[in-house]
Enzyme design. Sequence first.
Site, PDB file in Angstrom:
ATOM      1  CG  MET A 194      38.324  79.323  -9.615  1.00 51.96           C
ATOM      2  SD  MET A 194      37.548  78.569  -8.161  1.00 51.96           S
ATOM      3  CE  MET A 194      36.919  80.007  -7.308  1.00 51.96           C
TER       4      MET A 194
ATOM      5  CG  ASP B 286      38.442  86.209   1.410  1.00 50.15           C
ATOM      6  OD1 ASP B 286      37.462  85.643   0.884  1.00 50.15           O
ATOM      7  OD2 ASP B 286      39.569  86.232   0.901  1.00 50.15           O
TER       8      ASP B 286
ATOM      9  CB  SER C  25      42.680  83.656  -5.560  1.00 55.35           C
ATOM     10  OG  SER C  25      41.715  82.839  -4.923  1.00 55.35           O
ATOM     11  CD  GLN C  26      42.891  78.351  -8.845  1.00 59.91           C
ATOM     12  OE1 GLN C  26      42.097  77.687  -8.175  1.00 59.91           O
ATOM     13  NE2 GLN C  26      42.978  78.211 -10.154  1.00 59.91           N
TER      14      GLN C  26
ATOM     15  CG  HIS D 233      39.009  86.411  -2.475  1.00 63.31           C
ATOM     16  ND1 HIS D 233      40.006  85.918  -1.668  1.00 63.31           N
ATOM     17  CD2 HIS D 233      39.194  85.827  -3.697  1.00 63.31           C
ATOM     18  CE1 HIS D 233      40.751  85.071  -2.358  1.00 63.31           C
ATOM     19  NE2 HIS D 233      40.282  85.001  -3.587  1.00 63.31           N
TER      20      HIS D 233
END
Length: 297
Positions: A32, A224, A106-107, A280
Site C-alpha cells: 500500500m 509490527d 504487505s497487501q 513492518h
Amino acid sequence: MAAALFGFCLGFAVLSLVKSGLPPPLVIWHGMGDTCCNPFSMGAIKKMVERKIPGIYVLSLEIGNSLTEDMENSFFLNSNRQVEQVCEQISKDVNLQNGYNAMGFSQGGQFLRAVAQRCPFPPMLNLISFGGQHQGVYGFPRCPGESSHICDWIRKTLNLGAYTKAVQEHLVQAQYWHDPLNEEQYRNSSIFLADINQERYLNESYRKNLMALKKFVLVKFLKDSMVDPAESEWFGFYRPAQAKEIVPLQESLIYTEDRLGLKEMDKAGQLVFLASDGQHLQFSEDWFYSNILPFLQ
C-alpha cells in the site's frame, strides 16, 4: 485426471527451467502506498536479488500506466480487478511461461496468493509473503509514504462503513477489512478476502491451486505496529466476537476445516513460518540473503 494433468504440467515447467540453466524468474508485488520501482523499496529489493542471482529475470509489478497511477491504485483500484490485470500480464510475459517465484510485500502478499489460487498457468513455484494480511486487518494505525491525508480519510471511511457496497468496490483496504465483532457481515460483504479465504463457499480449484505451490513462505514482523493484528501475517486472527484474544492458524477454522489446504501443506512441509525482528517490512540484507534467497534459486 485434472489434478494429475496439473501436476504433470508443473513438473514439466520446473524441468524446463532446470534444462534452460536459468534461475527461475521472480515476480514482485509492492504494498500500500508504494510503487513498483521506488529505489528505496522495490527497486532496492530487485537489485538485491539480481546481485546475488546473476541472470535472473525480475518483474516488479506496476499497476497502472505510471508510478503515480501505481501508487493511487494501491488505495483505490478494486483488488479483484488488480488480480485480473496481473494474471493477464503474467500470462503474456514470455519470460514467465515455464513458471516463476513470487514475493508479495504487505497487501501484495495476499494479492499474489489470489493470483496463485485463481490463475494457475503459468505456474507459481514458491510464494513468499512479507507481512501479508492473510486474515485481514481490524485497525489502521499507520500508513507509509507521504500520503497522510489519504490515510486519515481511509481510517474515517473504514470506521463509518467498511462493508457498504460503495466502499467495498472502491477502497482496497476495505476489501481485506475483517471485523471480528461482526463475522457474518464480513463473510457476506467482503468482496475479496472472504472469497480467497473460502469463507462463503468452497471453490475446490482455489484449494488445489494453492496446494500446488512448492513452498508458501509467511514472514511475520515481530515489532509490527502497522498490521493489526500482526498475527494475520501467519494467518492468525482475533477470536470471533472480541478483539483481544488471538487464535493461531493451527486452531482456526480455516486450518481445521482445511478450506485452503493449509493443514495438508503444513503436514507436508510446504508451509514455512519465518520471523524478522523489526517493524513492518523492515529487515536487513543479511537476513534476506540467509532466509529468503534459498527459495529463489
